[in-house]
Design an enzyme around this catalytic site. Structure first.
Site, mmCIF file in Angstrom:
data_model
loop_
_atom_site.group_PDB
_atom_site.id
_atom_site.type_symbol
_atom_site.label_atom_id
_atom_site.label_comp_id
_atom_site.label_asym_id
_atom_site.label_seq_id
_atom_site.Cartn_x
_atom_site.Cartn_y
_atom_site.Cartn_z
ATOM 1 N N ARG A 176 0.734 -1.102 -0.013
ATOM 2 C CA ARG A 176 0.124 -0.140 -0.064
ATOM 3 C C ARG A 176 0.764 1.393 -0.080
ATOM 4 O O ARG A 176 0.456 2.399 -0.667
ATOM 5 C CB ARG A 176 -0.804 -0.053 1.177
ATOM 6 C CG ARG A 176 -2.098 0.855 1.078
ATOM 7 C CD ARG A 176 -2.840 1.080 2.665
ATOM 8 N NE ARG A 176 -2.895 -0.265 3.241
ATOM 9 C CZ ARG A 176 -3.913 -1.249 3.216
ATOM 10 N NH1 ARG A 176 -4.770 -0.897 2.389
ATOM 11 N NH2 ARG A 176 -3.816 -2.190 3.904
ATOM 12 N N TYR A 177 2.101 1.244 0.699
ATOM 13 C CA TYR A 177 2.835 2.329 0.741
ATOM 14 C C TYR A 177 4.169 1.865 0.023
ATOM 15 O O TYR A 177 4.595 0.685 0.149
ATOM 16 C CB TYR A 177 3.196 2.671 2.232
ATOM 17 C CG TYR A 177 1.896 3.034 2.981
ATOM 18 C CD1 TYR A 177 1.118 4.089 3.209
ATOM 19 C CD2 TYR A 177 1.355 1.832 3.914
ATOM 20 C CE1 TYR A 177 0.226 4.238 3.805
ATOM 21 C CE2 TYR A 177 0.290 1.969 4.480
ATOM 22 C CZ TYR A 177 -0.273 3.354 4.716
ATOM 23 O OH TYR A 177 -1.438 3.612 5.572
ATOM 24 N N ARG B 116 7.195 -0.110 2.146
ATOM 25 C CA ARG B 116 6.719 -1.173 3.131
ATOM 26 C C ARG B 116 5.783 -2.026 2.574
ATOM 27 O O ARG B 116 4.836 -1.628 1.813
ATOM 28 C CB ARG B 116 6.458 -1.077 4.509
ATOM 29 C CG ARG B 116 5.437 0.126 4.754
ATOM 30 C CD ARG B 116 5.486 1.002 5.790
ATOM 31 N NE ARG B 116 4.423 1.783 6.187
ATOM 32 C CZ ARG B 116 4.410 3.056 5.652
ATOM 33 N NH1 ARG B 116 5.433 3.401 4.681
ATOM 34 N NH2 ARG B 116 3.299 3.994 5.876
ATOM 35 N N CYS C 57 -4.756 -17.497 14.326
ATOM 36 C CA CYS C 57 -4.424 -16.717 15.514
ATOM 37 C C CYS C 57 -4.475 -17.416 16.868
ATOM 38 O O CYS C 57 -5.460 -18.622 16.863
ATOM 39 C CB CYS C 57 -5.258 -15.368 15.532
ATOM 40 S SG CYS C 57 -5.245 -14.449 14.332
ATOM 41 N N CYS D 63 -10.331 -12.014 17.908
ATOM 42 C CA CYS D 63 -10.960 -10.805 18.396
ATOM 43 C C CYS D 63 -12.324 -10.456 17.561
ATOM 44 O O CYS D 63 -12.068 -10.722 16.616
ATOM 45 C CB CYS D 63 -9.939 -9.715 18.321
ATOM 46 S SG CYS D 63 -8.170 -10.220 18.708
ATOM 47 N N CYS E 185 -12.087 -8.007 14.875
ATOM 48 C CA CYS E 185 -11.016 -8.038 14.139
ATOM 49 C C CYS E 185 -11.255 -7.484 12.584
ATOM 50 O O CYS E 185 -12.350 -7.748 11.960
ATOM 51 C CB CYS E 185 -10.349 -9.426 13.913
ATOM 52 S SG CYS E 185 -9.107 -9.660 12.614
ATOM 53 N N ARG F 184 -9.853 -8.273 10.099
ATOM 54 C CA ARG F 184 -9.581 -9.297 8.963
ATOM 55 C C ARG F 184 -10.378 -10.549 9.277
ATOM 56 O O ARG F 184 -9.818 -11.570 8.962
ATOM 57 C CB ARG F 184 -8.275 -9.417 8.976
ATOM 58 C CG ARG F 184 -7.391 -8.273 8.170
ATOM 59 C CD ARG F 184 -6.065 -9.001 7.555
ATOM 60 N NE ARG F 184 -5.204 -7.947 7.122
ATOM 61 C CZ ARG F 184 -4.197 -7.403 7.777
ATOM 62 N NH1 ARG F 184 -3.522 -7.874 8.961
ATOM 63 N NH2 ARG F 184 -3.461 -6.364 7.264
ATOM 64 N N ASP G 236 -12.192 -0.195 12.839
ATOM 65 C CA ASP G 236 -12.688 -0.334 11.268
ATOM 66 C C ASP G 236 -14.001 -0.709 11.143
ATOM 67 O O ASP G 236 -14.628 -1.541 11.983
ATOM 68 C CB ASP G 236 -11.582 -1.309 10.659
ATOM 69 C CG ASP G 236 -10.145 -0.758 10.453
ATOM 70 O OD1 ASP G 236 -9.808 0.396 10.385
ATOM 71 O OD2 ASP G 236 -9.307 -1.476 11.118
ATOM 72 N N ASP H 82 -7.814 4.168 9.542
ATOM 73 C CA ASP H 82 -7.557 3.460 8.090
ATOM 74 C C ASP H 82 -8.878 3.966 7.380
ATOM 75 O O ASP H 82 -10.017 3.652 7.802
ATOM 76 C CB ASP H 82 -7.652 2.107 8.117
ATOM 77 C CG ASP H 82 -6.077 1.642 8.528
ATOM 78 O OD1 ASP H 82 -5.354 1.610 7.443
ATOM 79 O OD2 ASP H 82 -5.611 1.170 9.252
ATOM 80 N N LYS I 36 -3.709 4.755 6.131
ATOM 81 C CA LYS I 36 -3.857 5.231 7.542
ATOM 82 C C LYS I 36 -3.554 6.790 7.653
ATOM 83 O O LYS I 36 -2.450 7.182 6.996
ATOM 84 C CB LYS I 36 -2.920 4.548 8.332
ATOM 85 C CG LYS I 36 -3.041 4.229 9.645
ATOM 86 C CD LYS I 36 -2.031 3.406 10.367
ATOM 87 C CE LYS I 36 -2.363 2.120 10.474
ATOM 88 N NZ LYS I 36 -1.517 1.481 9.224
HETATM 89 S S1 SF4 Z 1 -7.179 -8.732 15.631
HETATM 90 FE FE1 SF4 Z 1 -7.432 -10.439 14.068
HETATM 91 S S2 SF4 Z 1 -5.589 -10.949 13.136
HETATM 92 FE FE2 SF4 Z 1 -4.992 -9.719 15.202
HETATM 93 S S3 SF4 Z 1 -5.039 -11.444 16.819
HETATM 94 FE FE3 SF4 Z 1 -7.252 -10.574 16.587
HETATM 95 S S4 SF4 Z 1 -8.131 -12.045 15.284
HETATM 96 FE FE4 SF4 Z 1 -5.913 -12.569 14.879
#
Ligand code: SF4
Length: 365
Positions: free
Chosen positions: A96-97, A100, A109, A113, A116, A118, A279, A316, A323
């Site tokens: 994206r940048y 990096r 994971c 979360c 999340c 993603r 997000d 973002d 961002k």
């Molecule tokens: S925020 Fe998403 S990618 Fe990061 S640890 Fe939690 S579930 Fe996994």
């Protein structure tokens, strides 16, 4: 790619297991099964031990325990809220940048979360695992782009790899001359600190590139003695650490709670780095605050908490536009006029201090 070294049996993955532990009401199980069919669940024993099952507002539970509210998807929420896909030239890479790239090594994971960004891409059974061929393609992309100075390993959580495989990845990246920094984003020291073994710490260090680790935590209670010891092991080995947090309604969206978290990071020798506005991930509106609320918290933090404890409050931009800082603005331009308003005008600056008082800063003569 090689696989994960171990899966502790004590990780709770099913709504029924959460109900049996008193972490969700039995009456919610039908709706939670629907949530589970769409988004992964994992609550490690370390995280479960932090939750007070008698507190319906427990800030740790809000981060990790699924809720029927996740079934309410708002029209503005998107499966890829920050637009990774728009900047993915090859599988596993987001460029994206200019200087990096993100390198998404794994799709799993230690914990999942509930906020999340993603969440549509991570978890068992998702189709985002990198094959060995895709891994080689991603490396070839980085090799071919001499402007890539930093590689950010993210995911999924890269520290879910075994130390042996992780060391191989680090060596592959460090062999690329123009890659000088490898940054690892992880929740493992909090969620499963026993993975930060001497072998893993050894794997993080590599000749030819500097390693940084960004720890994701959102509440000071996550910085348990074991989590602190895991971070200390990395820092004592010479690996600098920064923090990454998300501003979450009912978790950390007040100045005192956020200040305690940031102070906790600094006590652990972890420099507060980013505080993200939530997000627009599907089914997460119950955890998002308003931008104005985030700015107000940051304004209060600025005056009352050491500068070492100040993260950048960032958002973002949906659609993959990157961002940007989203914190309060303290400086604005004020036009003022000389006695002869017809002839001259000059620019002064209007500066608001942390108490809300306004001061005028003179122009350059
Ligand atoms: S925020 Fe998403 S990618 Fe990061 S640890 Fe939690 S579930 Fe996994």
């Amino acid at each position: 790619m090689s696989t994960i070294s171990f899966q502790p049996a004590t990780t709770l993955r099913e709504p029924a297991e959460l109900a049996a532990r008193g972490l969700v009401p039995v009456a919610d199980l039908p709706e939670l099964e629907k949530v589970a069919s769409r988004y992964a669940i994992a609550v490690t024993s370390e995280v479960a031990a932090l939750i007070d099952p008698d507190d319906p507002l427990d800030p740790i539970a809000r981060q990790y325990i699924p809720s029927p509210e996740e079934l309410a998807v708002q029209p503005n929420e998107k499966p890829d809220p920050i637009g990774d896909g728009a900047h993915s030239p090859v599988a596993g890479i987001v460029h994206r940048y200019p200087d990096r790239v993100l390198f998404k090594l794994v799709h799993v994971c230690a914990v999942y979360c509930r906020f999340c960004f993603r969440r549509e891409m991570v978890g068992p059974g998702k189709s985002t695992t990198l094959s060995e061929g895709a891994y080689e393609n991603a490396l070839a992309y980085i090799r071919a782009h001499a402007e890539v100075w930093e590689v950010i390993l993210t995911g999924g959580d890269p520290l879910m790899l075994s130390p042996r495989r992780f060391a191989e990845v680090m060596a592959d990246l460090a062999r690329i001359d123009h890659v000088k920094v490898i940054r690892i984003h992880t929740r493992v020291p909090v969620a499963e600190p026993q993975r930060i073994t001497d072998k893993m710490v050894g794997a993080l260090k590599v000749k030819g590139a500097t390693t940084w680790v960004a720890l994701h935590a959102n509440h000071v209670r996550e910085l348990t003695p074991k989590a602190r010891a895991a971070c200390a092991a990395m820092i004592d080995a010479g690996i600098p650490m920064v923090s990454q947090s998300v501003l979450l309604r009912g978790v950390n969206d007040d100045p005192e709670t956020l200040a305690a978290l940031m102070r906790g990071f600094v006590e652990c020798r972890i420099k507060p780095y980013y505080l993200h506005h939530g997000d627009l991930a599907p089914g997460t509106s119950h955890l998002r605050t308003t931008l104005a609320h985030g700015q107000e918290i940051m304004r209060i933090m600025r005056g009352r908490v050491s500068g070492l404890c100040q993260p950048d409050f960032v958002i973002d931009i949906p659609g993959g536009h990157g961002k940007v800082p989203a914190g309060p603005n303290y400086v604005s331009v004020e036009k003022s006029f000389s006695a002869d308003r017809e002839q001259s005008a000059e620019t002064r600056y209007r500066i608001v201090d942390y108490c809300g008082d306004v001061h005028l800063y003179p122009p350059v003569p």
